[in-house]
Design a protein around this motif. Structure first.
Motif, mmCIF file in Angstrom:
data_model
loop_
_atom_site.group_PDB
_atom_site.id
_atom_site.type_symbol
_atom_site.label_atom_id
_atom_site.label_comp_id
_atom_site.label_asym_id
_atom_site.label_seq_id
_atom_site.Cartn_x
_atom_site.Cartn_y
_atom_site.Cartn_z
ATOM 1 N N THR A 174 -4.965 -4.237 9.745
ATOM 2 C CA THR A 174 -4.549 -3.634 8.558
ATOM 3 C C THR A 174 -3.850 -4.687 7.814
ATOM 4 O O THR A 174 -3.542 -5.908 8.311
ATOM 5 N N ALA A 216 0.986 -6.189 4.342
ATOM 6 C CA ALA A 216 1.678 -5.639 3.188
ATOM 7 C C ALA A 216 0.809 -5.012 2.212
ATOM 8 O O ALA A 216 -0.434 -5.539 1.935
ATOM 9 N N PRO A 217 1.030 -3.739 1.800
ATOM 10 C CA PRO A 217 0.250 -3.172 1.004
ATOM 11 C C PRO A 217 0.122 -3.681 -0.762
ATOM 12 O O PRO A 217 -0.556 -3.281 -1.446
ATOM 13 N N THR A 272 11.842 -0.470 -1.170
ATOM 14 C CA THR A 272 10.776 -1.494 -0.881
ATOM 15 C C THR A 272 10.435 -1.848 0.192
ATOM 16 O O THR A 272 9.259 -2.225 0.527
ATOM 17 N N MET A 306 10.416 -0.365 2.999
ATOM 18 C CA MET A 306 9.968 0.606 3.732
ATOM 19 C C MET A 306 8.210 0.533 3.166
ATOM 20 O O MET A 306 7.368 0.604 4.206
ATOM 21 N N ALA A 307 8.133 0.441 1.894
ATOM 22 C CA ALA A 307 6.822 0.314 1.423
ATOM 23 C C ALA A 307 5.969 -1.200 2.076
ATOM 24 O O ALA A 307 4.808 -1.001 2.350
ATOM 25 N N MET A 324 6.759 -2.510 4.756
ATOM 26 C CA MET A 324 6.405 -2.690 6.001
ATOM 27 C C MET A 324 5.678 -1.477 6.526
ATOM 28 O O MET A 324 5.565 -1.215 7.763
ATOM 29 N N ARG A 325 4.937 -0.877 5.556
ATOM 30 C CA ARG A 325 4.122 0.427 5.928
ATOM 31 C C ARG A 325 3.044 0.170 7.096
ATOM 32 O O ARG A 325 3.002 1.162 8.018
ATOM 33 N N PHE A 326 2.456 -0.917 7.195
ATOM 34 C CA PHE A 326 1.464 -1.175 8.342
ATOM 35 C C PHE A 326 1.913 -1.690 9.363
ATOM 36 O O PHE A 326 1.164 -2.032 10.440
ATOM 37 N N PHE A 369 5.100 -1.590 10.933
ATOM 38 C CA PHE A 369 6.057 -1.002 11.885
ATOM 39 C C PHE A 369 5.632 -0.411 13.184
ATOM 40 O O PHE A 369 6.682 -0.428 13.987
#
Length: 115
Positions: A11, A14-15, A35, A37-38, A40-42, A44
Motif C-alpha cells: 500500500t 501515506a495517502p 491528520t 490518523m489520516a 497512518m491509515r495504511f 497501523f
C-alpha cells in the motif's frame, strides 16, 4: 494471506503528502490527531495485528518529498517481506529512480564520534 494467495500486501505509506508545519508548530510542537490518523491509515495494521511490515522510499514528489510503499507480510514471514523489499529496491534502481543524498540536517554520529 494464505486464503487469498497473498505473499505481501503493498500500500502507499501515506495517502497524501504531509501537511506544511506552521511556524508555531516548528517552535513548540503541534498535536493534530485527525491528520495523524489520516496519514497512518495504511500502516497501523502491522502494529495492530502483530504482522511484519516495512516502509521504503520508491520515488519523490514534485516538492522532493519521499513517496513510500508500505509492505505487509503474514505473521512470522519476515523473510518473504525482506525478499520482496530487496526485489523492489533492485527494480527501482534498474528503472533509474534517483537516490537522494542525506537531508541537510543529517548528522553521521558514528563518523563524528570516531574523529
Amino acid at each position: 494471506f494464505a486464503a487469498h494467495r497473498l505473499h505481501v500486501l503493498a500500500t502507499p505509506t501515506a495517502p497524501c503528502a504531509p501537511p506544511v508545519l506552521s511556524a508555531a508548530a516548528r517552535e513548540c510542537g503541534e498535536s493534530d490527531s485527525g491528520t495523524v490518523m489520516a496519514l497512518m491509515r495504511f500502516i497501523f495494521l502491522a502494529n495492530l495485528l502483530g504482522m511484519p511490515g516495512l516502509t521504503m522510499p520508491v520515488g519523490y514528489d514534485a516538492a522532493g518529498l519521499p513517496i513510500g510503499f508500505h509492505l505487509l507480510a503474514d505473521q512470522w514471514d519476515e523473510a518473504e517481506l525482506l525478499r520482496t523489499a530487496h526485489a523492489l529496491e533492485l527494480a527501482l534502481a534498474r528503472a533509474g529512480v534517483p537516490a537522494r543524498p542525506p537531508a541537510a540536517h543529517f548528522a553521521d554520529i558514528l563518523r563524528a564520534a570516531a574523529a
